[in-house]
Write a protein that holds these residues in place. Structure first.
Motif, short mmCIF file in Angstrom:
data_model
loop_
_atom_site.label_atom_id
_atom_site.label_comp_id
_atom_site.label_asym_id
_atom_site.label_seq_id
_atom_site.Cartn_x
_atom_site.Cartn_y
_atom_site.Cartn_z
N PHE A 1 5.17 -56.76 1.31
CA PHE A 1 6.39 -57.46 1.71
C PHE A 1 6.65 -58.76 0.94
CE2 PHE A 1 5.19 -54.80 5.31
CZ PHE A 1 6.39 -54.15 5.57
N GLU B 1 9.47 -59.51 -1.95
CA GLU B 1 10.55 -60.48 -1.71
C GLU B 1 10.65 -61.48 -2.85
OE1 GLU B 1 13.04 -61.14 0.78
OE2 GLU B 1 12.64 -59.00 0.84
N TYR C 1 16.53 -55.34 4.75
CA TYR C 1 15.22 -55.65 5.32
C TYR C 1 14.69 -54.56 6.24
CZ TYR C 1 16.91 -60.15 3.66
OH TYR C 1 17.44 -61.15 2.89
N THR D 1 11.38 -52.14 5.54
CA THR D 1 10.26 -52.15 6.47
C THR D 1 9.92 -50.74 6.91
OG1 THR D 1 10.84 -54.36 7.29
CG2 THR D 1 9.45 -52.99 8.71
N LYS E 1 8.00 -48.49 4.44
CA LYS E 1 6.56 -48.70 4.26
C LYS E 1 5.73 -47.79 5.15
CE LYS E 1 6.88 -51.89 1.17
NZ LYS E 1 6.41 -51.62 -0.22
#
Length: 226
Positions: free
Chosen positions: A124, A128, A149, A153, A156
């Motif tokens: 993460f 970013e 976002y 997430t 993953k």
């Protein structure tokens, strides 16, 4: 700093304070992540705010990184110092009779959590940094013009049983680490009054609920996208 931390008491006190600081971060991080289960839009909005707010990025984030590094370095230093201090070792010493496994193996649970943080940062934080500072994209939007976002997430864990297993196992070790570390941190800083018994109950509940909550979030996104 090295002068201040020369004594064992000072090192333990600093270790406890850094641990309590990281516990606050865990509570905040869990609260934000849990919104991904109940409201993807809310998760996207909070994530975008946290990822673009100057105070968070320029001040709180470096402080957090320092806190993580300091806590784990101090943990290893204390372990080394403690081992050197044990001049007399009893051949038939039964550690389990004097202290539970979690308190005798904080360095092991801490090392597992540290390794997990490396994976988590790779999944993460590094991503970013690449998007925002190498690619120069601060919008937080995907190709469809929506916040990215939540989908990043979910990606993953969706179809990633090995990563899911690593995350869940790491949260178990986080629980073990907190079961002893959270309560002992308050004892180290001298919190000992009529509220101590209630605080001990709270720290144990926190140590169980928060890691299980993190595991639930990961499992939810995995199952929800089968």
């Amino acid at each position: 700093m090295s002068g201040i931390l020369k004594t064992s008491i000072a090192r333990k006190f600093a270790m406890a304070l850094s641990g309590l600081f990281l516990v606050l971060f865990l509570a905040q991080h869990f609260t934000i992540n849990f919104t991904s289960v109940v409201s993807p839009d809310t998760f996207n909005e909070i994530s975008h705010f946290m990822g673009t707010n100057f105070l968070v990025q320029a001040i709180l984030q470096p402080v957090l990184i320092f806190g993580v590094v300091f806590h784990f370095i101090m943990g290893f230093v204390l372990e080394i110092k403690n081992n050197k201090a044990r001049v007399v070792k009893y051949k038939n010493y039964n550690g389990g009779a004097n202290a539970p496994w979690v308190s005798r193996n904080m360095i092991i649970s801490g090392a597992v959590v540290l390794a997990f943080l490396g994976l988590h940062f790779y999944d993460f934080w590094i991503h970013e940094m690449q998007v925002k500072y190498l690619q120069g994209d601060m919008s937080g939007l995907n190709a469809a013009g929506e916040f990215r976002y939540y989908e990043e997430t979910v990606a993953k864990f969706a179809g990633q049983p090995v990563r899911l297993g690593i995350y869940v196992l790491s949260f178990v070790f986080l629980m073990l680490h907190l079961l002893h570390g959270f309560a002992s941190s308050f004892q180290t800083v001298g919190f000992n009054n009529k509220y101590s018994k209630g605080l001990k109950v709270f720290t144990k509940a926190f140590a169980i609920v928060i890691p299980l909550g993190f595991a639930f979030i990961a499992i939810f996104h995995y199952i929800n996208n089968l």
